[in-house]
Design a protein around this motif. Structure first.
Motif, PDB file in Angstrom:
ATOM      1  N   HIS A 108      34.350  10.646 -72.870  1.00 23.27           N
ATOM      2  CA  HIS A 108      33.992   9.229 -72.997  1.00 23.27           C
ATOM      3  C   HIS A 108      32.675   9.059 -73.752  1.00 23.27           C
ATOM      4  O   HIS A 108      32.516   8.156 -74.581  1.00 23.27           O
ATOM      5  N   GLN A 128      29.418   3.238 -78.576  1.00 24.28           N
ATOM      6  CA  GLN A 128      29.680   3.739 -77.228  1.00 24.28           C
ATOM      7  C   GLN A 128      30.177   2.617 -76.324  1.00 24.28           C
ATOM      8  O   GLN A 128      29.397   1.789 -75.865  1.00 24.28           O
ATOM      9  N   GLU A 133      35.819  -0.139 -70.475  1.00 24.83           N
ATOM     10  CA  GLU A 133      36.615  -0.341 -71.693  1.00 24.83           C
ATOM     11  C   GLU A 133      37.375   0.935 -72.087  1.00 24.83           C
ATOM     12  O   GLU A 133      38.010   0.983 -73.133  1.00 24.83           O
ATOM     13  N   ARG A 134      37.261   1.973 -71.287  1.00 27.68           N
ATOM     14  CA  ARG A 134      37.912   3.258 -71.610  1.00 27.68           C
ATOM     15  C   ARG A 134      39.103   3.434 -70.701  1.00 27.68           C
ATOM     16  O   ARG A 134      38.979   3.462 -69.472  1.00 27.68           O
ATOM     17  N   PHE A 157      36.055   3.471 -64.791  1.00 25.36           N
ATOM     18  CA  PHE A 157      37.072   3.610 -65.841  1.00 25.36           C
ATOM     19  C   PHE A 157      38.281   2.736 -65.532  1.00 25.36           C
ATOM     20  O   PHE A 157      38.576   2.420 -64.377  1.00 25.36           O
ATOM     21  N   GLU A 189      43.638   6.572 -73.524  1.00 23.03           N
ATOM     22  CA  GLU A 189      42.761   7.171 -74.543  1.00 23.03           C
ATOM     23  C   GLU A 189      42.316   8.562 -74.124  1.00 23.03           C
ATOM     24  O   GLU A 189      41.975   9.400 -74.944  1.00 23.03           O
TER      25      GLU A 189
END
Ligand code: NAP
Ligand code: GLV
Length: 309
Positions: A108, A128, A133-134, A157, A189
């Motif tokens: 990340h 970043q 948002e990941r 997350f 992702e």
């Protein structure tokens, strides 16, 4: 009761000490010293040699020294009627979640890119996003996958998971079966594999699967080496379909010195240490099942022979 202990890790002394705390009368025989094989009631094993089971006519229990049992099912001479139990140990669960959190955070935060940039003394910041948002996907929502997913969720997350049967987990969207895999992959992702190795999961991590992930996704495999098609991973990293891989498990362990994974700048190799068996805590679970066997009580963490996990 007589127990056969067999492992490729040099841990017999620790296991003898730990099991004696809970079962002082247990007779532990360490492979290859079988004594009279007809006296052996139970076997505690890691990667047993093919044909072992034919030599133990009165075996009543096979216990895995790990969470996975693929190493037991690998032998076609496995006697069908003997119960198999796997290791479930909260210490191991915590260890695996630590590993998964560490590696997800590394990916990340672009750590593989910054490691490479440092080699070339390149000062180049990259955008970043925040953890929220990941999107992270966890394949396998069993004892280990569920704990790892919930701890990633606590880190902020956007986590989802995938299993064989439907699951309802607080805060973690869950997909299941072949039909649910596509939805999980499309949103992942970073993809974490915590599946058991079975005929249905072998070679799952291949070109077709990588193509269903967002372009530039990263994978973390801490299930088994045989989940991954090695040549497909190298091709996906070359083409940019994947940006990085973290691998703890391999088809051949130890990973041979000439293997290309060692030298690949986008692959992090760890030597099957994500969650090692810890005799002081694992012995509690093993001793509990040996006592249950002796007392004729139902065994814990029994593996379904038809599901193979
Ligand atoms: P587990 O509790 O048996 O969970 C397995 C999960 O995988 C379950 O959620 C199961 O779905 C799912 N699954 C199985 N087959 C599937 C399929 N065909 N499609 C979709 N989902 C499937 O196992 P665990 O204790 O979490 O351990 C998982 C694996 O981690 C072990 O088998 C081992 O290979 C690996 N491991 C690695 C290390 C290491 O150090 N690298 C350490 C320990 C374990 P359901 O819930 O629907 O049944
Ligand atoms: C380790 O890989 C285990 O299955 O416990």
């Amino acid at each position: 009761m007589a127990l056969l202990f067999l492992s490729d890790v040099d841990s017999a002394r620790d296991w003898r000490k730990e099991l004696a705390k809970h079962l002082p009368d247990l007779e532990m025989r360490v492979w290859p010293e079988l004594g009279d094989p007809g006296e052996i009631d139970a076997a505690l094993v890691w990667r047993p040699p093919a044909g072992l089971w034919n030599r133990l006519p009165n075996l009543k229990l096979i216990a895995s020294l790990g969470a996975g049992v693929d190493h037991i099912f690998a032998d076609p001479s496995l006697p069908p009627g003997v119960p198999i139990v796997r290791l479930v140990d909260p210490y191991m669960t915590t260890a695996m979640s630590e590993y998964v959190q560490l590696q997800v955070l590394r990916l990340h935060r672009n750590d593989p890119v910054y490691r490479t940039q440092q080699q070339a003394r390149v000062w180049r910041p990259w955008p970043q996003p925040n953890a929220a948002e990941r999107r992270v996907g966890v394949l396998g929502l069993g004892v280990l996958g569920r704990d790892a997913a919930s701890k990633l969720e606590v880190l902020g997350f956007d986590v989802a998971g995938w299993s064989r049967r439907e699951k309802r987990l607080p805060g973690i969207p869950s997909f299941h079966g072949a039909a649910g895999l596509d939805a999980l992959l499309r949103r992942s992702e970073i993809l974490v594999c915590l599946l058991p190795l079975t005929p249905a999961t072998e070679n799952l991590l291949d070109t077709r699967l990588f193509a269903r992930l967002p372009r530039g996704a990263a994978i973390i495999n801490c299930g088994r080496g045989r989940h991954l098609v090695q040549a497909d991973l190298l091709a996906a990293l070359d083409s940019g379909a994947l940006s990085a891989a973290v691998l703890d498990v391999f088809r051949d362990e130890p990973l041979p010195p000439q293997h290309p994974f060692w030298r690949h700048e986008r692959i992090l190799v760890t030597p099957h240490v994500a969650a090692s068996t810890n005799p002081p805590t694992a012995a509690l679970a093993v001793a509990d099942n040996l006592r249950r066997l002796r007392d004729g009580k139902p065994l814990r963490n029994r593996v379904d022979g038809s599901e193979r996990y």
